[in-house]
Design a protein around this motif. Sequence first.
Motif, PDB file in Angstrom:
ATOM      1  N   UNK A 234       0.801  -1.221   0.000  1.00 22.59           N
ATOM      2  CA  UNK A 234       0.000   0.000   0.000  1.00 22.59           C
ATOM      3  C   UNK A 234       0.841   1.283   0.000  1.00 22.59           C
ATOM      4  N   UNK A 235       2.157   1.151   0.012  1.00 17.75           N
ATOM      5  CA  UNK A 235       2.987   2.352   0.079  1.00 17.75           C
ATOM      6  C   UNK A 235       2.804   3.288  -1.123  1.00 17.75           C
ATOM      7  N   UNK A 236       2.780   2.800  -2.359  1.00 16.94           N
ATOM      8  CA  UNK A 236       2.523   3.728  -3.465  1.00 16.94           C
ATOM      9  C   UNK A 236       1.159   4.407  -3.365  1.00 16.94           C
ATOM     10  N   UNK A 237       0.122   3.656  -2.974  1.00 17.29           N
ATOM     11  CA  UNK A 237      -1.202   4.266  -2.835  1.00 17.29           C
ATOM     12  C   UNK A 237      -1.197   5.340  -1.752  1.00 17.29           C
ATOM     13  N   UNK A 238      -0.491   5.087  -0.662  1.00 20.00           N
ATOM     14  CA  UNK A 238      -0.417   6.083   0.406  1.00 20.00           C
ATOM     15  C   UNK A 238       0.274   7.350  -0.076  1.00 20.00           C
ATOM     16  N   UNK A 239       1.312   7.196  -0.883  1.00 22.96           N
ATOM     17  CA  UNK A 239       1.993   8.366  -1.416  1.00 22.96           C
ATOM     18  C   UNK A 239       1.123   9.112  -2.426  1.00 22.96           C
ATOM     19  N   UNK A 240       0.410   8.363  -3.253  1.00 22.44           N
ATOM     20  CA  UNK A 240      -0.501   9.001  -4.209  1.00 22.44           C
ATOM     21  C   UNK A 240      -1.582   9.798  -3.487  1.00 22.44           C
ATOM     22  N   UNK A 241      -2.122   9.212  -2.427  1.00 21.33           N
ATOM     23  CA  UNK A 241      -3.170   9.895  -1.666  1.00 21.33           C
ATOM     24  C   UNK A 241      -2.627  11.160  -1.020  1.00 21.33           C
ATOM     25  N   UNK A 242      -1.417  11.081  -0.465  1.00 24.04           N
ATOM     26  CA  UNK A 242      -0.819  12.265   0.156  1.00 24.04           C
ATOM     27  C   UNK A 242      -0.563  13.356  -0.878  1.00 24.04           C
ATOM     28  N   UNK A 243      -0.111  12.965  -2.053  1.00 27.29           N
ATOM     29  CA  UNK A 243       0.102  13.946  -3.116  1.00 27.29           C
ATOM     30  C   UNK A 243      -1.200  14.653  -3.461  1.00 27.29           C
ATOM     31  N   UNK A 244      -2.284  13.905  -3.510  1.00 30.05           N
ATOM     32  CA  UNK A 244      -3.572  14.499  -3.862  1.00 30.05           C
ATOM     33  C   UNK A 244      -4.073  15.444  -2.776  1.00 30.05           C
ATOM     34  N   UNK A 245      -3.980  15.021  -1.517  1.00 31.22           N
ATOM     35  CA  UNK A 245      -4.526  15.851  -0.440  1.00 31.22           C
ATOM     36  C   UNK A 245      -3.671  17.087  -0.180  1.00 31.22           C
ATOM     37  N   UNK A 246      -2.385  17.010  -0.460  1.00 36.70           N
ATOM     38  CA  UNK A 246      -1.498  18.156  -0.210  1.00 36.70           C
ATOM     39  C   UNK A 246      -1.187  18.932  -1.484  1.00 36.70           C
ATOM     40  N   UNK A 247      -1.752  18.491  -2.595  1.00 37.85           N
ATOM     41  CA  UNK A 247      -1.520  19.129  -3.903  1.00 37.85           C
ATOM     42  C   UNK A 247      -0.024  19.222  -4.221  1.00 37.85           C
ATOM     43  N   UNK A 248       0.633  18.090  -3.983  1.00 33.89           N
ATOM     44  CA  UNK A 248       2.060  17.978  -4.253  1.00 33.89           C
ATOM     45  C   UNK A 248       2.252  17.256  -5.581  1.00 33.89           C
ATOM     46  N   UNK A 249       3.101  17.745  -6.470  1.00 37.49           N
ATOM     47  CA  UNK A 249       3.357  17.035  -7.719  1.00 37.49           C
ATOM     48  C   UNK A 249       3.836  15.612  -7.452  1.00 37.49           C
ATOM     49  N   UNK A 250       3.420  14.694  -8.307  1.00 39.24           N
ATOM     50  CA  UNK A 250       3.749  13.280  -8.143  1.00 39.24           C
ATOM     51  C   UNK A 250       4.291  12.722  -9.449  1.00 39.24           C
ATOM     52  N   UNK A 251       5.402  11.995  -9.348  1.00 42.12           N
ATOM     53  CA  UNK A 251       5.884  11.165 -10.452  1.00 42.12           C
ATOM     54  C   UNK A 251       5.622   9.726 -10.037  1.00 42.12           C
ATOM     55  N   UNK A 252       4.732   9.054 -10.739  1.00 45.73           N
ATOM     56  CA  UNK A 252       4.316   7.713 -10.327  1.00 45.73           C
ATOM     57  C   UNK A 252       5.279   6.673 -10.906  1.00 45.73           C
ATOM     58  N   UNK A 253       6.474   6.633 -10.338  1.00 47.18           N
ATOM     59  CA  UNK A 253       7.506   5.732 -10.832  1.00 47.18           C
ATOM     60  C   UNK A 253       7.133   4.272 -10.616  1.00 47.18           C
ATOM     61  N   UNK A 254       6.377   3.972  -9.572  1.00 48.17           N
ATOM     62  CA  UNK A 254       5.943   2.589  -9.349  1.00 48.17           C
ATOM     63  C   UNK A 254       5.119   2.097 -10.538  1.00 48.17           C
ATOM     64  N   UNK A 255       4.160   2.904 -10.973  1.00 43.42           N
ATOM     65  CA  UNK A 255       3.319   2.507 -12.101  1.00 43.42           C
ATOM     66  C   UNK A 255       4.108   2.481 -13.406  1.00 43.42           C
ATOM     67  N   UNK A 256       4.954   3.477 -13.614  1.00 42.69           N
ATOM     68  CA  UNK A 256       5.726   3.562 -14.854  1.00 42.69           C
ATOM     69  C   UNK A 256       6.716   2.403 -14.975  1.00 42.69           C
ATOM     70  N   UNK A 257       7.419   2.103 -13.891  1.00 37.41           N
ATOM     71  CA  UNK A 257       8.401   1.016 -13.944  1.00 37.41           C
ATOM     72  C   UNK A 257       7.702  -0.340 -14.050  1.00 37.41           C
ATOM     73  N   UNK A 258       6.559  -0.484 -13.389  1.00 34.66           N
ATOM     74  CA  UNK A 258       5.812  -1.742 -13.492  1.00 34.66           C
ATOM     75  C   UNK A 258       5.394  -1.994 -14.935  1.00 34.66           C
TER      76      UNK A 258
END
Length: 273
Positions: free
Chosen positions: A164-188
């Motif tokens: 759940x670590x990538x999902x937790x980071x994605x959620x934090x990016x959304x709630x704090x309006x922080x830019x996100x590079x989703x390397x987990x999804x891209x590398x997968x």
Amino acid sequence: MLLRAAVTGAVAHWLGAAGPAEARPSKDDRRTIYVVGDSTASAYATTEVPRAGWGQALPLFLTPGTTVVNEAVSASSSKSFSVAGRLDRILAVLRPRDVLLISFGHGDESEHPTRHTDPWTTFQDYLQLYIDGARATRALPVLVTPVERRRFTADGVSFLSHGEYPDAMRALAATTRTPLIDLAALSFALWSSLGPEATKDYFLWLDAGESPKFPNGVSDDTHLQARGAIEVARLVVSAGRMLPGRDRRALRDPDLSADLLVRPPTRPGPDPL
């Protein structure tokens, strides 16, 4: 120890215990990209060829005058990196418009008490320290989900490894309006397209006698060799439209040589447990 070198026109800085204070650009209008993270991003020495980290390969995809300070350290988590004082040293020299790439998860999954965080509580809490610290200096924090491991079933089907670590980071990016590079999804997606055999050329898979560093061979599904580090860095810069100095020509070049990587004479060890 500070290593300064030019790589295809981009300047890469690697720092040891002295911290990043000596690595300031000489011109006030220059922006610096700082990388904080673990062994998948850290720089590896000349004695460790072919092992490499994606933070080490970032300068290959950046234009002249763009500085990268790679502070990623092996065995780090969002917690241990901060507790060791490494985050504070970086925040002390961050300037307005600098970029802080924040990529943790591998170490946070460890059960060791000095590293472990829970994805939906302490992991997010520690990441918030990086976000708030960067914003306090008017630098730009960017969350980077952890690069995926090489994981395939017996039938050759890839599967996720970070829980759940990538999902937790994605959620934090959304709630704090922080830019996100989703390397987990891209590398997968990249590993899935390459398949179980081809991915061995990207991860630290070597036959006996292939490298003096690993005389008996190695089968490592977490750490990257140079080719993998370059391609993961390509993913980061391609997706990182907020990054300064993106070199579009380099991003289109499929044949960047591993010899272009700058390697320090030594690398910082993990934080003491």
